[in-house]
Design an enzyme around this catalytic site. Structure first.
Site, PDB file in Angstrom:
ATOM      1  N   GLY A 104       0.886  -1.281   0.031  1.00 52.87           N
ATOM      2  CA  GLY A 104      -0.115  -0.102  -0.042  1.00 52.87           C
ATOM      3  C   GLY A 104       0.755   1.309  -0.107  1.00 52.87           C
ATOM      4  O   GLY A 104       0.558   2.191  -0.610  1.00 52.87           O
TER       5      GLY A 104
ATOM      6  N   ASP B 126      10.569  -7.232  -2.311  1.00 54.36           N
ATOM      7  CA  ASP B 126       9.505  -7.906  -2.018  1.00 54.36           C
ATOM      8  C   ASP B 126       9.327  -9.186  -2.109  1.00 54.36           C
ATOM      9  O   ASP B 126       9.443  -9.702  -3.339  1.00 54.36           O
ATOM     10  CB  ASP B 126       7.872  -7.208  -2.234  1.00 54.36           C
ATOM     11  CG  ASP B 126       6.860  -7.162  -1.235  1.00 54.36           C
ATOM     12  OD1 ASP B 126       6.889  -8.529  -0.996  1.00 54.36           O
ATOM     13  OD2 ASP B 126       6.420  -6.274  -0.871  1.00 54.36           O
TER      14      ASP B 126
ATOM     15  N   LYS C  27       4.484  -9.434  -6.358  1.00 55.30           N
ATOM     16  CA  LYS C  27       4.312  -8.078  -6.203  1.00 55.30           C
ATOM     17  C   LYS C  27       5.261  -7.266  -6.797  1.00 55.30           C
ATOM     18  O   LYS C  27       4.993  -6.189  -7.550  1.00 55.30           O
ATOM     19  CB  LYS C  27       4.158  -7.818  -4.659  1.00 55.30           C
ATOM     20  CG  LYS C  27       3.006  -8.127  -4.111  1.00 55.30           C
ATOM     21  CD  LYS C  27       2.812  -7.463  -2.651  1.00 55.30           C
ATOM     22  CE  LYS C  27       1.549  -8.057  -2.029  1.00 55.30           C
ATOM     23  NZ  LYS C  27       1.213  -7.254  -0.821  1.00 55.30           N
TER      24      LYS C  27
ATOM     25  N   CYS D 299      -2.873  -5.208   9.359  1.00 51.59           N
ATOM     26  CA  CYS D 299      -4.095  -4.802   8.659  1.00 51.59           C
ATOM     27  C   CYS D 299      -5.168  -5.776   8.849  1.00 51.59           C
ATOM     28  O   CYS D 299      -6.532  -5.338   8.885  1.00 51.59           O
ATOM     29  CB  CYS D 299      -3.489  -4.436   7.094  1.00 51.59           C
ATOM     30  SG  CYS D 299      -2.454  -3.057   7.009  1.00 51.59           S
TER      31      CYS D 299
ATOM     32  N   CYS E  13      22.574   6.049  21.272  1.00 53.12           N
ATOM     33  CA  CYS E  13      21.762   5.319  20.397  1.00 53.12           C
ATOM     34  C   CYS E  13      22.471   3.670  19.962  1.00 53.12           C
ATOM     35  O   CYS E  13      23.916   4.017  19.878  1.00 53.12           O
ATOM     36  CB  CYS E  13      21.359   6.044  19.063  1.00 53.12           C
ATOM     37  SG  CYS E  13      20.589   4.953  17.968  1.00 53.12           S
TER      38      CYS E  13
ATOM     39  N   CYS F 107     -13.156 -16.529  18.163  1.00 52.29           N
ATOM     40  CA  CYS F 107     -12.719 -15.211  17.984  1.00 52.29           C
ATOM     41  C   CYS F 107     -12.243 -15.419  16.280  1.00 52.29           C
ATOM     42  O   CYS F 107     -12.945 -16.272  15.730  1.00 52.29           O
ATOM     43  CB  CYS F 107     -11.456 -14.839  18.737  1.00 52.29           C
ATOM     44  SG  CYS F 107     -10.250 -16.022  18.572  1.00 52.29           S
TER      45      CYS F 107
END
Length: 479
Positions: free
Chosen positions: A103, A124, A148, A258, A326, A432
């Site tokens: 996305g 990807d 993708k 998501c 850091c 669930c």
């Protein structure tokens, strides 16, 4: 019917393989043509004049830095003061890497390709699924099942064939990160999990690459430009890294995907477009791939937050510079390319291992098939408690189920509320989405002594609604 379905599946797989082979051929052609194009560009004005025949005055000598077609293609941004011919040449000479072709990656890649970056790499390892299409706008129904990266490259090639596209058909890992990222000047993190965000930030620090990072979930998003200016570990003038902003990862059980939390397509699209905008600003200013000897001006890092449902959807939070202690970018950092590449840094362990919930004994659980048999055999089928959030419940549910969301079950007022909803006797079954939250709720009901002295049955349905779809009702919409 099974034979027809199998045949259809075989045809789909053959189409996907053929499309992948076609993409490989296109990539090979692009790689073969690139040296020729670069050679012609390097020759500059003399390349055309050398092909002219003596006495041939029909073809004038080309003396401009861009090709004629490029002036037409990029004309609307060439006349912008922020870009100009200098900025366009910088875009053309820059290689950008997009990690994640989903996305965020789809709109980011589209606008970077349209802007005319020289090389666009995409990393990807996933394939296109139907559930991606409402937000991952570069993919299409005809390319479901396709890698993708290949789908995104095909889309961008149709948009701008002048860009060199490099598909990396794999996920970024500690082992391959250096070999991939080192080939690019600017990196965009378009992934959706903390493990990948820390890895991408670490390799960008080690290789001194500016990083544009974004995320989106439900109706919210955030964006930040990291390691800008890109500087070595310990350099005080370098921009903060992801670990500077988020020294500790969020608790593993708080990370919502998501699939669980949902995502509104335009929200993730906005964040991907903003990533492309920030990358273009980096490049045309010379930050992404420095071409000037003049020192860069200090950059004030900020975190941009989007709340699509707010009356003021955007707000910016000013961030501090690099943290002096850091783990990745400070002077005392022990992080090295060798250590990262060896795999000794366990990003999954660092971010928390999210294993399936296993709090109930096998005899305290029931399969979807067995529960379906109980419904058919008994006049009193007991009480079915569905603990999914109401949005999931409203899409589809098992007949007779009562919805009390998991979030409500965890509230302090739950005991009194439950006592008014659940019958005083009879078995209790909990369901669930995939069988994790239901175990926790079943255990919670036991701790509330609703089981009595063992005379009352409390069970959860193994595998949740996903198992119900696979074992009982294949027509059930599952999201």
């Amino acid at each position: 019917m099974d034979s027809v379905a199998n045949k259809a599946e075989q045809v789909r797989e053959q189409i996907a393989r053929t499309e992948n082979e076609l993409q490989d051929l296109r990539r090979q052609l692009s790689e073969l043509e690139s040296p020729i194009q670069n050679l012609n560009l390097d020759k500059g004005p003399s390349s055309i004049s050398e092909t002219k025949q003596p006495g041939d005055a029909s073809t004038p000598e080309w003396k401009w830095p861009l090709r004629e077609e490029e002036y037409s293609r990029y004309g609307r941004q060439l006349i912008l003061p922020i870009v100009g011919i200098k900025g366009q040449l910088r875009l053309k000479s820059t290689a950008v890497l997009i990690v994640g072709a989903g996305g965020l990656g789809c709109p980011a890649a589209a606008y970077l390709a349209g802007a005319g970056v020289g090389t666009l790499g995409v990393v990807d390892g996933d394939i296109v699924e139907v559930s991606n299409l409402h937000r991952q706008i570069a993919h299409s129904t005809s390319r479901v099942g396709m890698m993708k990266v290949d789908s995104l490259v095909e889309y961008c090639q149709g948009l701008n064939p002048n860009v060199t596209y490099v598909p990396h058909r794999e996920h970024l890992t500690p082992h391959n990160a250096e070999g991939i990222v080192s080939r690019y000047d600017v990196v965009l993190d378009c992934t959706d999990h903390p493990t990948s965000r820390y890895l991408i930030s670490d390799i960008c620090i080690l290789l001194q690459k500016p990083l544009v990072s974004a995320s989106a979930l439900r109706t919210d998003g955030q964006l930040i430009v990291l390691n800008n200016p890109a500087a070595a570990q310990g350099a005080t003038d370098g921009g903060p890294c992801y670990r500077c902003v988020f020294p500790k990862p969020p608790p593993a059980d708080s990370v919502v995907s998501c699939g669980e939390g949902g995502i509104l397509g335009p929200v993730v699209g906005i964040m991907g477009v903003l990533q492309a905008l920030e990358a273009i600003k980096l490049i045309v200013s010379g930050t992404g791939k420095e071409t000037d000897s003049k020192p860069q001006e200090p950059v004030t890092p900020s975190l941009l937050l989007l709340s699509a449902t707010s009356t003021t959807p955007f707000r910016s939070i000013r961030m501090r510079s690099r943290r002096p202690n850091c783990f990745a970018c400070s002077a005392g950092s022990t992080l090295t390319l060798k250590e990262l590449g060896s795999g000794s840094l366990d990003y999954v362990q660092f971010c928390g291992v999210t294993t399936p919930v296993n709090v109930l004994k096998p005899e305290e659980r029931i399969s979807a098939t067995d529960y379906n048999d109980i419904i058919g055999e008994q006049s009193s089928k007991g009480f079915l408690l569905d603990v999914r959030e109401k949005e999931h419940f409203n899409i589809a549910s098992i007949p007779g189920a009562v919805n009390i969301p998991f979030s409500t079950m965890q509230s302090r007022s739950t005991p009194e509320y439950i006592s008014n909803v659940i019958p005083v006797d009879g078995p209790i079954y909990v369901v669930c989405r995939v069988g994790n939250d239901s175990q926790l709720v079943a255990q919670q009901l036991k701790e509330m002594r609703l089981e009595g002295d063992g005379e009352r049955v409390i069970r959860d349905i193994k595998g949740g609604m996903l198992a119900w779809k696979h074992e009982v009702d294949s027509t059930l919409p599952f999201t």
